[in-house]
Design a protein around this motif. Sequence first.
Motif, PDB file in Angstrom:
ATOM      1  N   ALA A 352      44.845  40.742  38.356  1.00 56.08           N
ATOM      2  CA  ALA A 352      44.813  39.663  37.469  1.00 56.08           C
ATOM      3  C   ALA A 352      44.160  38.306  37.947  1.00 56.08           C
ATOM      4  O   ALA A 352      43.866  37.500  36.926  1.00 56.08           O
ATOM      5  CB  ALA A 352      46.180  39.669  36.379  1.00 56.08           C
ATOM      6  N   GLY A 355      40.853  37.185  36.339  1.00 58.98           N
ATOM      7  CA  GLY A 355      40.847  36.843  34.944  1.00 58.98           C
ATOM      8  C   GLY A 355      40.264  37.855  34.190  1.00 58.98           C
ATOM      9  O   GLY A 355      40.271  39.148  34.405  1.00 58.98           O
ATOM     10  N   ASP A 356      40.027  37.806  32.821  1.00 60.66           N
ATOM     11  CA  ASP A 356      39.636  38.810  31.916  1.00 60.66           C
ATOM     12  C   ASP A 356      38.123  39.180  32.060  1.00 60.66           C
ATOM     13  O   ASP A 356      37.406  38.237  32.039  1.00 60.66           O
ATOM     14  CB  ASP A 356      39.901  38.266  30.408  1.00 60.66           C
ATOM     15  CG  ASP A 356      39.464  39.022  29.530  1.00 60.66           C
ATOM     16  OD1 ASP A 356      39.040  40.240  29.718  1.00 60.66           O
ATOM     17  OD2 ASP A 356      39.949  39.051  28.328  1.00 60.66           O
ATOM     18  N   ARG A 358      36.242  40.642  30.456  1.00 61.67           N
ATOM     19  CA  ARG A 358      35.201  40.517  29.323  1.00 61.67           C
ATOM     20  C   ARG A 358      34.637  39.117  28.975  1.00 61.67           C
ATOM     21  O   ARG A 358      33.934  38.929  28.027  1.00 61.67           O
ATOM     22  CB  ARG A 358      36.103  41.198  27.992  1.00 61.67           C
ATOM     23  CG  ARG A 358      36.437  42.592  28.165  1.00 61.67           C
ATOM     24  CD  ARG A 358      37.613  42.906  27.289  1.00 61.67           C
ATOM     25  NE  ARG A 358      38.860  42.045  27.251  1.00 61.67           N
ATOM     26  CZ  ARG A 358      39.833  42.391  26.604  1.00 61.67           C
ATOM     27  NH1 ARG A 358      39.838  43.278  25.517  1.00 61.67           N
ATOM     28  NH2 ARG A 358      40.952  41.667  26.699  1.00 61.67           N
ATOM     29  N   GLU A 359      35.275  38.220  29.652  1.00 60.80           N
ATOM     30  CA  GLU A 359      34.747  36.697  29.273  1.00 60.80           C
ATOM     31  C   GLU A 359      33.702  36.384  30.452  1.00 60.80           C
ATOM     32  O   GLU A 359      33.922  36.444  31.918  1.00 60.80           O
ATOM     33  CB  GLU A 359      35.903  35.773  29.839  1.00 60.80           C
ATOM     34  CG  GLU A 359      37.185  36.149  28.529  1.00 60.80           C
ATOM     35  CD  GLU A 359      38.309  35.001  28.720  1.00 60.80           C
ATOM     36  OE1 GLU A 359      38.117  33.938  29.621  1.00 60.80           O
ATOM     37  OE2 GLU A 359      39.264  35.120  28.016  1.00 60.80           O
ATOM     38  N   THR A 362      33.754  35.003  34.562  1.00 60.49           N
ATOM     39  CA  THR A 362      34.970  35.525  35.472  1.00 60.49           C
ATOM     40  C   THR A 362      34.362  36.342  36.478  1.00 60.49           C
ATOM     41  O   THR A 362      33.296  36.857  36.151  1.00 60.49           O
ATOM     42  CB  THR A 362      35.939  36.324  34.609  1.00 60.49           C
ATOM     43  OG1 THR A 362      35.258  37.183  34.128  1.00 60.49           O
ATOM     44  CG2 THR A 362      36.751  35.129  33.745  1.00 60.49           C
ATOM     45  N   TYR A 365      33.078  39.940  35.451  1.00 59.66           N
ATOM     46  CA  TYR A 365      32.158  39.860  34.050  1.00 59.66           C
ATOM     47  C   TYR A 365      30.888  40.584  34.353  1.00 59.66           C
ATOM     48  O   TYR A 365      30.327  40.270  35.260  1.00 59.66           O
ATOM     49  CB  TYR A 365      31.831  38.597  33.537  1.00 59.66           C
ATOM     50  CG  TYR A 365      31.132  38.576  32.131  1.00 59.66           C
ATOM     51  CD1 TYR A 365      31.461  39.289  31.206  1.00 59.66           C
ATOM     52  CD2 TYR A 365      29.627  38.186  32.496  1.00 59.66           C
ATOM     53  CE1 TYR A 365      30.740  39.077  29.806  1.00 59.66           C
ATOM     54  CE2 TYR A 365      28.851  38.210  31.240  1.00 59.66           C
ATOM     55  CZ  TYR A 365      29.323  38.657  30.017  1.00 59.66           C
ATOM     56  OH  TYR A 365      28.616  38.860  28.860  1.00 59.66           O
TER      57      TYR A 365
END
Length: 566
Positions: A352, A355-356, A358-359, A362, A365
Motif C-alpha cells: 500500500a 498509493g492508489d 487508479r490515481e 502514483t 498508475y
Amino acid sequence: MSNTSRLQLSLSAKSLKNLAGILNTSDPFAVITVRGDSQDNPPVIVGQTEVVYNSLKPQWSTVIFLDGYKFGVPHYVEVGVFDFQAKQVGENEKNLAKQSSEQGRLITSNESTRDLLRAGKLPHKVMGTALFELGQILGAKGNLASKSLQTGGVLFAHVERSRSDGSHGVMKFQLRGIDITNTRSLGRKSNPFFTLYRKVDSPMGATWSSVFRSNVIKSNLNPKWEAAKLNLEAICNGDMNRAMKVVVRDYRRRGRHLDIGEFETTMQRFVDAKNEGGDVDEDAGFTLHRNDKKTGNVLIIQAGVAPSVRETSDGELVPLSRQQSVKSKPEFIDYLTGGCQISLAVAIDFTASNGDPREEGTPHYFYPPDSEQWNDYQKAIFAVGSILEKYDSDGLVPTWGFGAKYGPKVRHCFQCGDEVEAKGVNGIMDAYRGVFSTQLIMSYPTDFTEVIRTAASYAQHEQEVAEEENDLSYTILLILTAGNIENVQETKQQLIEASDTPLSIVIVGIGDNDFASMEFLDEHQPEVEGGRDITQFVRFNDYKSYNLLTEAVLDEIPDQLVEYFY
C-alpha cells in the motif's frame, strides 16, 4: 579490475547475394563503425577488413579491436558489407587477389577510402548493413551472433576479450614450402598460399578463426612466401601457446581453392622451429597432411617478436624466451566469453506504500496507451531488463510480487502472470500489469525475505543445471520497491545466507519515500558480518536516463560475480 574491457571482433558471412553479374563473383569487405551507447549516435569508423575475392561466404582475417565495453552500458557496433570495385580505384583485381590479407586491408583502410566513406561516396556496391549490440553477442552461445543483411545473406560476429596479461609486440615470420603436392595436371603447377587460423574454444565446441592469409606464389611447389609482420594481440591474443593451424591451398581464380595440406602449431613453436638458412630439415619444420597422407613440408625461415610496435633500426627481431605463463585473476568478461549465463529475476512491490494505482502520479498508475507514457516501475523494468535479457540465452525471467493480500493472507512472494517465467521484457511487463486484473488488495508490510530465499533457491538451481553442461550460471534479482522495510536485521541475515549462492541483488527505490533501511542493507561489511556483499541500492529518481540508471544498477555485478566463482 578495470571498469572497461577491450574486445576483439571477428567477422564472417555466408550466402551473400552476388552483385558482380553472372560471370563473376563479388569481392566482399566490411567496414566497422561504433555508435557508443545509442544506435542513434553518429557512427565512428574503427576499422575495415581485407577484401576476400570471389567469395559469397567470406571469413575475414582482420581482427577489429573495440575499446570501452562496460557491463550494463549499451555498446552498438554497425557493420557494413561492400562489394569491392577494383576498377573504381584504378586497380587490377587479378593482382590484388593474390596479395596477403594485410596488403588487402591497406587498400580498404587508407585515408582516402575513409574520407569517401565519411562523405557517403564510397565507390563500392553496398551488400548490406547490420547493427549489433555487444551484449547480444556476449549473451549468445559461443559469443557468436548473426544478423541478416538487406540484400541477402547472413553476417556473423564473434567477440573475445583482449588479454591484458598476454605477450605484446609484432610477430614477424616467413614460411617456405618444400615439395608441396601438386593438385594440377597437364604440366601445370599449383599456386600455393596459406591461411593461419587460431583456435576458438566455446561451449559449442572448438572452431578455427582465420587471422592471416599469405600472398599467392604462382606455379611453384617450393614456394617462399613473403614475410608477414602481425600484431601478436590480433594473431593469438597474446598467448604464444594458443593452438594455431596452417592450411595450405592451391589458389583458384573463381574462389574455389583446393586444400593441399595442413598442420597444427603455436606461435611459440614457430619461434622454436626457426630455420634461418632455409635448408631442408624436416625435424626443424612441419609436415603437411591431408587425409592422413603427407603432402609436403613447411619450414619457418623467420620467426621472432619485436617487443614494441616499431622494429629496431637494424631490423633485428628479439626472439621470445620461453616463460611459464602466470595465471592472473579472471575478469568478468572472461566469464561472459567463457559461456557463463546471466539470469534475471524480478520482484515487484505491491504494498500500500505505492498509493492508489487508479490515481495519476502514483507509482503503479498505468497511463492510457495513446499517451505513450510509462510509470516508473515500467521504466525500471525496461531499462534494466532490456540490458540483461541479452545475456540470457533463453530469455525466461521469473517475475514475483510481494506485499499484496489475497483473501485474509498477505503474500510476501507470489507469481506474477500466468507463466512461471515471463518471456523477455515484454513478458515481464504483461505479467506485472496482469496482477491488477486479479483480486489483490495492496497491503503491508514491505518484506523481502521470502523473495530473497526464493531467488537464492532459483539461482542455485540454475547453477546446478548449468554445471551438467559444464557451464556456469549467475542470477541477478531486481527488486523494485516504493516502501521501506521494517525487519532490517532479518533481511540482512537472509542476504548473508543468500550470498552462498550465485546471486546478486539490486534494489531500485521507486518514488520519494524514505529508503534509509535500504541504504543500510547496501552498507554490508563482509569482513565483520560474514558472507559476500551482494546488495546494491539505487534511487530511480536520481537518474535522468535509462543508460545512467542501468550503469549504476549493474555497476557492482562484475566484481560480485568474479568474487563468487574465483
